[in-house]
Design a protein around this motif. Structure first.
Motif, short mmCIF file in Angstrom:
data_model
loop_
_atom_site.label_atom_id
_atom_site.label_comp_id
_atom_site.label_asym_id
_atom_site.label_seq_id
_atom_site.Cartn_x
_atom_site.Cartn_y
_atom_site.Cartn_z
N PRO A 99 0.53 1.11 -6.56
CA PRO A 99 1.80 1.13 -5.83
C PRO A 99 1.60 1.12 -4.32
O PRO A 99 0.76 1.85 -3.80
CB PRO A 99 2.45 2.45 -6.28
CG PRO A 99 1.81 2.77 -7.59
CD PRO A 99 0.40 2.26 -7.49
N GLY A 100 2.38 0.29 -3.64
CA GLY A 100 2.43 0.31 -2.19
C GLY A 100 1.41 -0.53 -1.45
O GLY A 100 1.38 -0.52 -0.22
N VAL A 101 0.58 -1.28 -2.16
CA VAL A 101 -0.48 -2.05 -1.51
C VAL A 101 0.09 -3.07 -0.53
O VAL A 101 -0.27 -3.10 0.66
CB VAL A 101 -1.39 -2.74 -2.55
CG1 VAL A 101 -2.35 -3.71 -1.85
CG2 VAL A 101 -2.17 -1.72 -3.36
N ILE A 102 0.97 -3.93 -1.02
CA ILE A 102 1.52 -4.99 -0.17
C ILE A 102 2.29 -4.40 1.01
O ILE A 102 2.12 -4.84 2.16
CB ILE A 102 2.46 -5.91 -0.98
CG1 ILE A 102 1.66 -6.68 -2.03
CG2 ILE A 102 3.19 -6.88 -0.05
CD1 ILE A 102 0.70 -7.70 -1.45
N GLU A 103 3.10 -3.40 0.74
CA GLU A 103 3.92 -2.79 1.80
C GLU A 103 3.04 -2.22 2.92
O GLU A 103 3.33 -2.40 4.10
CB GLU A 103 4.80 -1.68 1.23
CG GLU A 103 5.85 -2.16 0.24
CD GLU A 103 5.39 -2.15 -1.20
OE1 GLU A 103 6.25 -2.05 -2.09
OE2 GLU A 103 4.16 -2.24 -1.44
N LEU A 104 1.95 -1.56 2.52
CA LEU A 104 1.10 -0.92 3.54
C LEU A 104 0.30 -1.97 4.33
O LEU A 104 0.15 -1.86 5.55
CB LEU A 104 0.15 0.08 2.89
CG LEU A 104 -0.62 0.97 3.86
CD1 LEU A 104 0.34 1.76 4.75
CD2 LEU A 104 -1.54 1.93 3.11
N ILE A 105 -0.20 -2.97 3.64
CA ILE A 105 -0.93 -4.03 4.34
C ILE A 105 -0.01 -4.72 5.35
O ILE A 105 -0.39 -4.96 6.51
CB ILE A 105 -1.49 -5.07 3.34
CG1 ILE A 105 -2.65 -4.45 2.54
CG2 ILE A 105 -1.97 -6.32 4.08
CD1 ILE A 105 -3.20 -5.36 1.47
N GLN A 106 1.20 -5.02 4.94
CA GLN A 106 2.15 -5.68 5.84
C GLN A 106 2.54 -4.76 7.00
O GLN A 106 2.75 -5.22 8.12
CB GLN A 106 3.39 -6.11 5.05
CG GLN A 106 3.09 -7.26 4.09
CD GLN A 106 4.29 -7.67 3.27
OE1 GLN A 106 5.27 -6.92 3.15
NE2 GLN A 106 4.24 -8.85 2.68
N TYR A 107 2.60 -3.46 6.74
CA TYR A 107 2.90 -2.47 7.79
C TYR A 107 1.86 -2.57 8.90
O TYR A 107 2.19 -2.63 10.09
CB TYR A 107 2.92 -1.07 7.18
CG TYR A 107 3.06 0.06 8.17
CD1 TYR A 107 4.30 0.51 8.58
CD2 TYR A 107 1.92 0.70 8.67
CE1 TYR A 107 4.43 1.56 9.49
CE2 TYR A 107 2.04 1.75 9.58
CZ TYR A 107 3.30 2.17 9.98
OH TYR A 107 3.41 3.22 10.87
N PHE A 108 0.59 -2.61 8.51
CA PHE A 108 -0.48 -2.67 9.51
C PHE A 108 -0.60 -4.05 10.15
O PHE A 108 -0.97 -4.17 11.32
CB PHE A 108 -1.80 -2.23 8.89
CG PHE A 108 -1.95 -0.75 8.77
CD1 PHE A 108 -2.18 0.03 9.89
CD2 PHE A 108 -1.81 -0.11 7.54
CE1 PHE A 108 -2.30 1.41 9.80
CE2 PHE A 108 -1.92 1.27 7.43
CZ PHE A 108 -2.16 2.02 8.57
N LYS A 109 -0.26 -5.09 9.40
CA LYS A 109 -0.27 -6.44 9.98
C LYS A 109 0.76 -6.53 11.10
O LYS A 109 0.51 -7.13 12.15
CB LYS A 109 0.00 -7.48 8.89
CG LYS A 109 -1.20 -7.88 8.07
CD LYS A 109 -2.23 -8.63 8.91
CE LYS A 109 -3.39 -9.14 8.07
NZ LYS A 109 -4.43 -9.81 8.90
N LYS A 110 1.92 -5.93 10.89
CA LYS A 110 2.97 -5.95 11.91
C LYS A 110 2.53 -5.19 13.17
O LYS A 110 2.99 -5.49 14.27
CB LYS A 110 4.26 -5.35 11.35
CG LYS A 110 4.95 -6.23 10.33
CD LYS A 110 6.19 -5.56 9.77
CE LYS A 110 6.87 -6.45 8.72
NZ LYS A 110 8.05 -5.79 8.12
N LEU A 111 1.65 -4.21 12.99
CA LEU A 111 1.13 -3.46 14.13
C LEU A 111 -0.01 -4.21 14.83
O LEU A 111 -0.51 -3.76 15.86
CB LEU A 111 0.62 -2.09 13.67
CG LEU A 111 1.66 -1.09 13.17
CD1 LEU A 111 0.98 0.19 12.68
CD2 LEU A 111 2.69 -0.77 14.26
N GLY A 112 -0.40 -5.35 14.27
CA GLY A 112 -1.47 -6.15 14.86
C GLY A 112 -2.87 -5.69 14.49
O GLY A 112 -3.84 -6.07 15.16
N CYS A 113 -2.98 -4.88 13.46
CA CYS A 113 -4.29 -4.38 13.04
C CYS A 113 -5.05 -5.40 12.20
O CYS A 113 -4.46 -6.15 11.42
CB CYS A 113 -4.12 -3.10 12.21
SG CYS A 113 -3.55 -1.68 13.16
N LYS A 114 -6.36 -5.39 12.35
CA LYS A 114 -7.22 -6.17 11.46
C LYS A 114 -7.34 -5.41 10.15
O LYS A 114 -7.21 -4.18 10.10
CB LYS A 114 -8.60 -6.36 12.09
CG LYS A 114 -8.58 -7.21 13.36
CD LYS A 114 -9.97 -7.36 13.94
CE LYS A 114 -9.94 -8.20 15.21
NZ LYS A 114 -11.30 -8.34 15.82
#
Length: 221
Positions: free
Chosen positions: A89-104
């Protein structure tokens, strides 16, 4: 400000821990070894080579070489991933959260590297990852920091600028030793195990992570 997030794989991105237990019981069982649950707990965070050597030392066999047996376990896990693998649970949401922050985005696992692209393809998240590192690429696996340090190097980010998500004590220890901030995501039955309290933050599932936790990590840094 953090620049990268690094994920463990088994038990964190994909519900694959039962696959390893099944494969080990089948393969080592075919060699006359009863894989007892109490002993399997001790091997659950070892590399496949370490697990194979463990059971060989426990009850040596003559039928097949250690490398062949190890590969049988890996192949069986790969089959189970292909047929039964499900995303945590939550994998896609968390990855996208960090992508929006500009994280690698990085991945660091003790599992054999041949399973990494299989897992990412099964979960349809290959395109998100900037670096994927396994124990195959370092001298010492988790709980040593080598995997996390190499991942940071591949991402071209200082260790202090990385956040790690882990579901195991050995992985948490590895990331902390690398000088990274760590979010523990223990399996449900182990949430209150004090061994996970060494992490900077502890959450029940990935999609519990939010801005509040980012602020906590930033303040801790």
């Amino acid at each position: 400000m953090f620049e990268a997030v690094i994920f463990d794989m088994d038990g964190l991105l994909i519900d694959s821990e039962p696959f390893w237990r099944t494969a080990e019981k089948e393969v080592f069982g075919s060699l006359g070894i009863q894989v007892r649950d109490d002993l399997a707990v001790q091997t659950s965070r070892m590399t496949t080579r370490e697990v194979t050597e463990y059971w060989y030392n426990y009850k040596p066999w003559k039928q097949r070489g250690l490398h062949e047996v190890e590969q049988e376990v890996i192949d069986r896990v790969g089959e189970l991933i292909d047929h039964k693998g499900t995303m945590m649970p939550g994998v896609i949401e968390l990855i996208q959260y960090f992508k929006k922050l500009g994280c690698k985005i990085g991945l660091a696992t003790n599992s054999p590297y041949c399973l990494v692209p299989k897992v990412l393809k099964k979960l349809e998240i290959e395109e998100y990852f900037d670096s994927t590192i396994s124990a195959d690429f370092v001298e010492k696996p988790k709980p040593y920091p080598d995997i996390y340090l190499k991942t940071a190097l591949e991402l071209d980010v200082r260790a202090a600028k990385c956040i790690v998500f882990e579901d195991s004590k050995s992985g948490i220890s590895a990331a902390l030793a690398a000088g990274m901030r760590v979010v523990a995501v223990p399996e449900s039955g182990k949430f209150y195990d004090q061994g996970f309290d060494i992490a900077d933050i502890k959450i029940r599932k990935l999609n519990d992570f939010c801005d509040k936790h980012m602020k906590m990590l930033n303040l801790a840094g």
